[in-house]
Design an enzyme around this catalytic site. Structure first.
Site, PDB file in Angstrom:
ATOM      1  N   LYS A  53      27.557  15.436 -12.767  1.00 42.55           N
ATOM      2  CA  LYS A  53      27.833  16.172 -14.516  1.00 42.55           C
ATOM      3  C   LYS A  53      27.995  18.038 -13.870  1.00 42.55           C
ATOM      4  O   LYS A  53      28.448  19.164 -14.529  1.00 42.55           O
ATOM      5  CB  LYS A  53      26.205  16.633 -14.924  1.00 42.55           C
ATOM      6  CG  LYS A  53      26.175  15.239 -15.756  1.00 42.55           C
ATOM      7  CD  LYS A  53      24.659  15.279 -16.235  1.00 42.55           C
ATOM      8  CE  LYS A  53      24.023  14.022 -16.411  1.00 42.55           C
ATOM      9  NZ  LYS A  53      22.813  13.878 -17.713  1.00 42.55           N
ATOM     10  N   ALA A  71      21.897  17.760 -14.036  1.00 37.50           N
ATOM     11  CA  ALA A  71      19.861  17.736 -14.159  1.00 37.50           C
ATOM     12  C   ALA A  71      20.512  15.927 -15.201  1.00 37.50           C
ATOM     13  O   ALA A  71      21.551  15.629 -15.847  1.00 37.50           O
ATOM     14  CB  ALA A  71      19.495  17.846 -14.569  1.00 37.50           C
ATOM     15  N   ASP A  72      19.658  14.625 -14.204  1.00 40.56           N
ATOM     16  CA  ASP A  72      19.896  13.013 -14.670  1.00 40.56           C
ATOM     17  C   ASP A  72      18.381  13.351 -14.313  1.00 40.56           C
ATOM     18  O   ASP A  72      17.703  13.018 -13.426  1.00 40.56           O
ATOM     19  CB  ASP A  72      20.738  12.979 -13.902  1.00 40.56           C
ATOM     20  CG  ASP A  72      21.091  11.582 -15.100  1.00 40.56           C
ATOM     21  OD1 ASP A  72      21.332  11.726 -16.078  1.00 40.56           O
ATOM     22  OD2 ASP A  72      19.649  10.651 -14.746  1.00 40.56           O
ATOM     23  N   THR A  73      18.003  12.518 -15.450  1.00 38.52           N
ATOM     24  CA  THR A  73      16.374  11.949 -15.814  1.00 38.52           C
ATOM     25  C   THR A  73      16.533  10.506 -16.102  1.00 38.52           C
ATOM     26  O   THR A  73      16.858   9.638 -16.766  1.00 38.52           O
ATOM     27  CB  THR A  73      15.992  12.713 -16.108  1.00 38.52           C
ATOM     28  OG1 THR A  73      15.302  13.950 -16.098  1.00 38.52           O
ATOM     29  CG2 THR A  73      13.920  12.006 -15.979  1.00 38.52           C
ATOM     30  N   ALA A 108      16.800  14.428 -11.094  1.00 38.26           N
ATOM     31  CA  ALA A 108      17.405  15.038 -10.689  1.00 38.26           C
ATOM     32  C   ALA A 108      17.864  15.994 -10.959  1.00 38.26           C
ATOM     33  O   ALA A 108      18.610  16.327 -11.729  1.00 38.26           O
ATOM     34  CB  ALA A 108      18.689  14.066 -10.127  1.00 38.26           C
TER      35      ALA A 108
END
Length: 195
Positions: A53, A71-73, A108
């Site tokens: 991203k 960010a990623d969850t 992250a």
């Protein structure tokens, strides 16, 4: 104060969390393929998506010196990321898997500028046992429809959470401790300078 970074996310939660630590930013979203790779661990999955991203937006804003934060969850049960629910039945299935047990939340954060770096936060969340009518009522609230694991700890979903070990902000979608460390490593001021 000038823009310090670009946030590669449309998430209002990430926007609020980043503003909370006093970082000046603007948002720009890049669409990427979020399909997990074959045999990819959940940890590697969230780290890769956060970095992809950030890199996608960084490419799109060539010539802008501001680094890009991605960010990623993922809500993880038995090493499998649950993703976002497609519909009510899918949300019911997800929340049923979370009911009465613990799960991991991996969040992250990646920063891309002249160099790139990634940090990952891991938290454990315990849900109480959920009844079918509660799950349905929660779905009809509208809250779980765009959330990883079909719940939001900062909203109505908080009533399901019996215990949390780790980062509350990470479960929300942007681990502030790791984010602040990453920004400071890149020489970016956190907690804002007020003059």
């Amino acid at each position: 104060m000038a823009t310090q970074i670009i946030l590669a996310s449309a998430s209002p939660r990430r926007k609020a969390l980043l503003a909370q630590i006093g970082v000046e930013f603007r948002q720009q979203v890049a669409e990427i393929d979020e399909t997990p790779l074959d045999n990819e661990s959940a940890y590697d999955y969230v780290a890769r998506l956060a970095l992809e991203k950030a890199r996608a937006v960084h490419r799109a804003v060539r010539g802008d010196d501001a680094p890009v934060l991605g960010a990623d969850t993922a809500v993880v049960v038995e090493e499998r990321p649950l993703g976002k629910p497609r519909d009510q039945d899918h949300a019911r299935e997800m929340l049923g898997q979370l009911s009465g047990r613990s799960h991991r939340v991996l969040s992250a954060v990646a920063l891309v500028g002249e160099r790139a770096a990634v940090r990952v936060s891991e938290s454990s969340v315990w849900f109480r046992s959920l009844r079918g009518d509660e799950i349905d009522a929660y779905w009809y609230s509208g809250e779980p429809q765009d959330k990883a694991g079909a719940y939001a700890i900062q909203g109505l979903g908080a009533v399901f959470v019996e215990r949390l070990e780790g980062s509350y902000s990470g479960v929300m979608g942007l681990p502030l401790y790791e984010t602040a460390q990453l920004l400071q490593d890149f020489g970016i001021q956190v907690l804002g300078q007020r003059k």
